[in-house]
Scaffold this motif. Structure first.
Motif, PDB file in Angstrom:
ATOM      1  N   VAL A  53     -94.615 -50.650  -6.286  1.00  0.00           N
ATOM      2  CA  VAL A  53     -94.545 -50.465  -7.747  1.00  0.00           C
ATOM      3  C   VAL A  53     -95.108 -51.700  -8.465  1.00  0.00           C
ATOM      4  CG1 VAL A  53     -92.951 -50.230  -9.699  1.00  0.00           C
ATOM      5  CG2 VAL A  53     -92.592 -48.869  -7.616  1.00  0.00           C
ATOM      6  N   ILE A  54     -94.721 -52.884  -7.985  1.00  0.00           N
ATOM      7  CA  ILE A  54     -95.174 -54.132  -8.627  1.00  0.00           C
ATOM      8  C   ILE A  54     -96.700 -54.229  -8.586  1.00  0.00           C
ATOM      9  CG2 ILE A  54     -95.152 -56.662  -8.435  1.00  0.00           C
ATOM     10  CD1 ILE A  54     -92.227 -56.290  -7.269  1.00  0.00           C
ATOM     11  N   LEU A  55     -97.277 -53.974  -7.402  1.00  0.00           N
ATOM     12  CA  LEU A  55     -98.731 -54.110  -7.295  1.00  0.00           C
ATOM     13  C   LEU A  55     -99.447 -53.020  -8.100  1.00  0.00           C
ATOM     14  CD1 LEU A  55     -99.339 -55.216  -3.586  1.00  0.00           C
ATOM     15  CD2 LEU A  55     -99.274 -56.608  -5.645  1.00  0.00           C
ATOM     16  N   ARG A  56     -98.905 -51.810  -8.069  1.00  0.00           N
ATOM     17  CA  ARG A  56     -99.550 -50.731  -8.847  1.00  0.00           C
ATOM     18  C   ARG A  56     -99.597 -51.104 -10.340  1.00  0.00           C
ATOM     19  NH1 ARG A  56     -97.139 -46.604 -11.167  1.00  0.00           N
ATOM     20  NH2 ARG A  56     -95.284 -46.701  -9.851  1.00  0.00           N
ATOM     21  N   ALA A  64    -103.349 -60.900 -12.068  1.00  0.00           N
ATOM     22  CA  ALA A  64    -103.485 -61.600 -10.785  1.00  0.00           C
ATOM     23  C   ALA A  64    -102.117 -61.888 -10.175  1.00  0.00           C
ATOM     24  CB  ALA A  64    -104.250 -62.908 -10.973  1.00  0.00           C
ATOM     25  N   VAL A  65    -102.000 -61.652  -8.858  1.00  0.00           N
ATOM     26  CA  VAL A  65    -100.738 -61.803  -8.139  1.00  0.00           C
ATOM     27  C   VAL A  65    -100.937 -62.749  -6.964  1.00  0.00           C
ATOM     28  CG1 VAL A  65     -98.985 -60.583  -6.780  1.00  0.00           C
ATOM     29  CG2 VAL A  65    -100.100 -59.422  -8.699  1.00  0.00           C
ATOM     30  N   VAL A  66    -100.040 -63.718  -6.814  1.00  0.00           N
ATOM     31  CA  VAL A  66    -100.108 -64.591  -5.641  1.00  0.00           C
ATOM     32  C   VAL A  66     -98.881 -64.348  -4.764  1.00  0.00           C
ATOM     33  CG1 VAL A  66     -99.268 -66.573  -7.029  1.00  0.00           C
ATOM     34  CG2 VAL A  66    -100.279 -66.988  -4.803  1.00  0.00           C
ATOM     35  N   PRO A  67     -99.085 -63.786  -3.564  1.00  0.00           N
ATOM     36  CA  PRO A  67     -97.944 -63.553  -2.670  1.00  0.00           C
ATOM     37  C   PRO A  67     -97.414 -64.886  -2.148  1.00  0.00           C
ATOM     38  CG  PRO A  67     -99.901 -62.306  -1.971  1.00  0.00           C
ATOM     39  CD  PRO A  67    -100.351 -63.331  -2.961  1.00  0.00           C
ATOM     40  N   ASP A 171    -103.545 -51.500  -4.909  1.00  0.00           N
ATOM     41  CA  ASP A 171    -103.271 -50.359  -5.803  1.00  0.00           C
ATOM     42  C   ASP A 171    -101.893 -49.757  -5.577  1.00  0.00           C
ATOM     43  OD1 ASP A 171    -103.441 -48.955  -3.454  1.00  0.00           O
ATOM     44  OD2 ASP A 171    -105.149 -47.706  -4.046  1.00  0.00           O
ATOM     45  N   GLY A 172    -101.105 -50.357  -4.669  1.00  0.00           N
ATOM     46  CA  GLY A 172     -99.744 -49.883  -4.436  1.00  0.00           C
ATOM     47  C   GLY A 172     -99.612 -48.971  -3.218  1.00  0.00           C
ATOM     48  N   THR A 200    -105.078 -61.866   0.710  1.00  0.00           N
ATOM     49  CA  THR A 200    -106.135 -61.450  -0.225  1.00  0.00           C
ATOM     50  C   THR A 200    -106.430 -59.954  -0.136  1.00  0.00           C
ATOM     51  OG1 THR A 200    -107.866 -61.969   1.392  1.00  0.00           O
ATOM     52  CG2 THR A 200    -107.296 -63.708  -0.179  1.00  0.00           C
ATOM     53  N   LEU A 201    -105.948 -59.279   0.934  1.00  0.00           N
ATOM     54  CA  LEU A 201    -106.266 -57.855   1.100  1.00  0.00           C
ATOM     55  C   LEU A 201    -105.041 -56.952   0.990  1.00  0.00           C
ATOM     56  CD1 LEU A 201    -108.826 -58.029   4.071  1.00  0.00           C
ATOM     57  CD2 LEU A 201    -109.290 -58.019   1.613  1.00  0.00           C
ATOM     58  N   GLY A 202    -103.867 -57.515   1.128  1.00  0.00           N
ATOM     59  CA  GLY A 202    -102.655 -56.714   1.050  1.00  0.00           C
ATOM     60  C   GLY A 202    -101.458 -57.628   1.199  1.00  0.00           C
ATOM     61  N   VAL A 203    -100.268 -57.080   0.869  1.00  0.00           N
ATOM     62  CA  VAL A 203     -99.033 -57.850   1.038  1.00  0.00           C
ATOM     63  C   VAL A 203     -98.289 -57.273   2.232  1.00  0.00           C
ATOM     64  CG1 VAL A 203     -96.827 -58.490   0.004  1.00  0.00           C
ATOM     65  CG2 VAL A 203     -98.891 -58.405  -1.414  1.00  0.00           C
ATOM     66  N   ILE A 204     -98.083 -58.072   3.262  1.00  0.00           N
ATOM     67  CA  ILE A 204     -97.364 -57.618   4.457  1.00  0.00           C
ATOM     68  C   ILE A 204     -95.883 -57.542   4.118  1.00  0.00           C
ATOM     69  CG2 ILE A 204     -96.743 -58.205   6.836  1.00  0.00           C
ATOM     70  CD1 ILE A 204     -99.477 -59.685   7.004  1.00  0.00           C
ATOM     71  N   THR A 205     -95.260 -56.393   4.433  1.00  0.00           N
ATOM     72  CA  THR A 205     -93.850 -56.219   4.078  1.00  0.00           C
ATOM     73  C   THR A 205     -92.938 -56.085   5.292  1.00  0.00           C
ATOM     74  OG1 THR A 205     -94.409 -53.895   3.764  1.00  0.00           O
ATOM     75  CG2 THR A 205     -94.198 -55.251   1.786  1.00  0.00           C
TER      76      THR A 205
END
Ligand code: ZN
Length: 463
Positions: A53-56, A64-67, A171-172, A200-205
């Motif tokens: 939800v946050i990334l979408r 801009a988001v920094v993990p 994009d979520g 830079t390509l995705g957030v690992i969860t």
């Protein structure tokens, strides 16, 4: 931006995000290499669904988001720039499952490395990746930077210890790649997109980590050698004799050993003055025969003349004293300052030629410069610390000389620390224009609005 924060709170509850003065002052501002700015907001998701939800929403707002993980990185990869929102994985710290049949542990990305190591230990297993930041670094960050550390030789880097993962695209979209199988060639190995790409390509969860039977014996020795050729001969002999049990092969050049001894409180295990020192360690499954085999290796190497001296640790205390020498750069702030440190890799056979060239080039620039060399030679990784009494300290000029020498010897400007922002200008020293172009193509295909950790690894991709 007000709209975005409201949207986030409406979607996920008011405690999902902190803004302005509520953002803890230090926790989100700097890593071990770099101080950045305080993010204007920090989101604290509790699940992959929250991250989605946050990334979408951020993607819709072009925010801009920094993990951020444990903030122990050494390249500034998780440090925020002006106007960025930090996404902290700190609330996602659960160990979900240990599967002894598969040899896996399933964990959320925000769990600390040490917690994983302890959970494996309680199951009489080993999670082998180990590094200095173990108490605070998080496994998601370790995966996204493909962390290395002390046991790479035996067990590989983070990449080799991850069988599967779950990641969220900018994009979520949630990508479920939670594979537990060592063999799986059904199409592209998508987890590799997220491992080592520094967020830079995705957030690992979530991650499926490999765990191993716990070794029953540790053998450690400190040795000295007369030449680099002898060090390499000793490495070959160790590999042959120990057949897969070799777990560390740390080489220290003479100048490093000289500086290292300054911070040792006990006497030196071996006198200084030899050209090379090697700390060798093996992990085995049978204490009695392992000890015999290991002592046999050292005796044989002394007989063959590839070693000039060697002491085998007779106690944990001895082993700790050997490692204290190797780990002495932790004390360099007191004993060898001001300095700047490097993490580079080179083809093993050429490392000593590189060291000589690097030392010479630094000397011709600054006659009174000092530089010391040490590292995980069997992984082709060396660390360099350059010390110079000069104000202002010429960090950039030193970096140029060291990285140009790395380029000339066809090495890598980053062995295990990543690119982040601190090595941006030097990526092209180790990667071809075609390789960098392909990295940009991937980045823009997955993150067309460039919202995820923009500016890291590849710099500005919009041009
Ligand atoms: Zn290292």
């Amino acid at each position: 931006m007000i709209n975005l924060i409201d949207d986030l709170k409406n979607a996920l509850g008011s405690d999902i995000v902190k803004t302005g003065d509520e953002v803890p002052e230090h926790q989100h501002t700097k890593d071990f290499a770099l101080r950045g700015v305080r993010p204007f907001a920090v989101a604290y998701p509790r699940s992959a669904g929250d991250v989605s939800v946050i990334l979408r929403l951020c993607n819709q707002h072009h925010q801009a988001v920094v993990p951020q993980g444990g903030m122990t990185g050494l390249a500034g990869g998780a440090v925020a720039a002006e106007g960025q929102l930090a996404l902290s994985l700190s609330r996602m710290g659960e160990i979900e499952e240990i599967d002894l049949a598969a040899g896996t542990m399933t964990v959320q990305a925000g769990v600390a490395l040490q917690t994983v190591q302890e959970a494996a230990d309680r199951a009489d297993m080993l999670f082998p990746l180990d590094l200095g930041g173990r108490g605070s670094c998080q496994v998601g960050g370790m995966a996204s930077t493909n962390a290395g550390g002390n046991r790479v030789l035996r067990y590989g880097m983070a990449r080799a210890l991850i069988l599967g993962l779950e990641a969220v695209l900018p994009d979520g979209t949630i990508i479920n790649n939670l594979n537990k199988m060592l063999k799986n060639n059904a199409g592209y190995d998508l987890k590799q997109l997220f491992i080592g790409s520094e967020g830079t390509l995705g957030v690992i969860t979530r991650l499926i980590l490999r765990i191993f039977p716990k070794p029953r014996s540790v053998s450690t020795a400190l040795c000295s050698s007369r030449s680099y050729a002898d060090v390499l001969a000793f490495l070959q002999l160790s590999n042959q004799t120990l057949a897969g049990a070799l777990s560390a092969f740390e080489v220290m050049w003479a100048d490093f050993y000289e500086v290292a001894q300054r911070s040792q409180k006990r006497g030196l295990p071996l006198p200084s003055g030899e050209p090379f020192y090697v700390l060798v360690e093996a992990l085995g499954g049978d204490p009695l025969s392992d000890k015999e085999k290991f002592e046999g290796l050292i005796a044989r190497a002394l007989e063959d003349g590839v070693l000039t001296d060697g002491v085998v640790a007779q106690s944990l205390r001895d082993a700790e004293a050997f490692w204290a020498l190797r780990d002495s750069p932790g004390e360099f702030r007191q004993t060898y300052w001001p300095n700047t440190a490097f993490d580079v890799s080179l083809p093993i056979g050429e490392i000593d030629d590189f060291v000589e060239a690097c030392r010479d080039r630094l000397r011709s620039a600054w006659p009174d410069v000092n530089s010391v060399y040490f590292g995980h030679i069997a992984d082709s990784n060396i660390h360099i610390v350059v010390q110079l009494d000069q104000k202002p300290f010429p960090k950039r000029a030193i970096e140029e000389i060291v990285y140009e020498t790395v380029r000339d010897y066809r090495g890598s400007v980053s062995a295990e620390h990543g690119i982040g922002v601190v090595k941006l200008d030097f990526l092209e020293f180790s990667r071809t224009p075609e390789e960098i172009a392909l990295m940009r193509t991937l980045k823009l295909a997955i993150d067309p609005h460039n919202i995820l950790n923009p500016g890291k690894v590849l710099g500005d991709v919009s041009s």
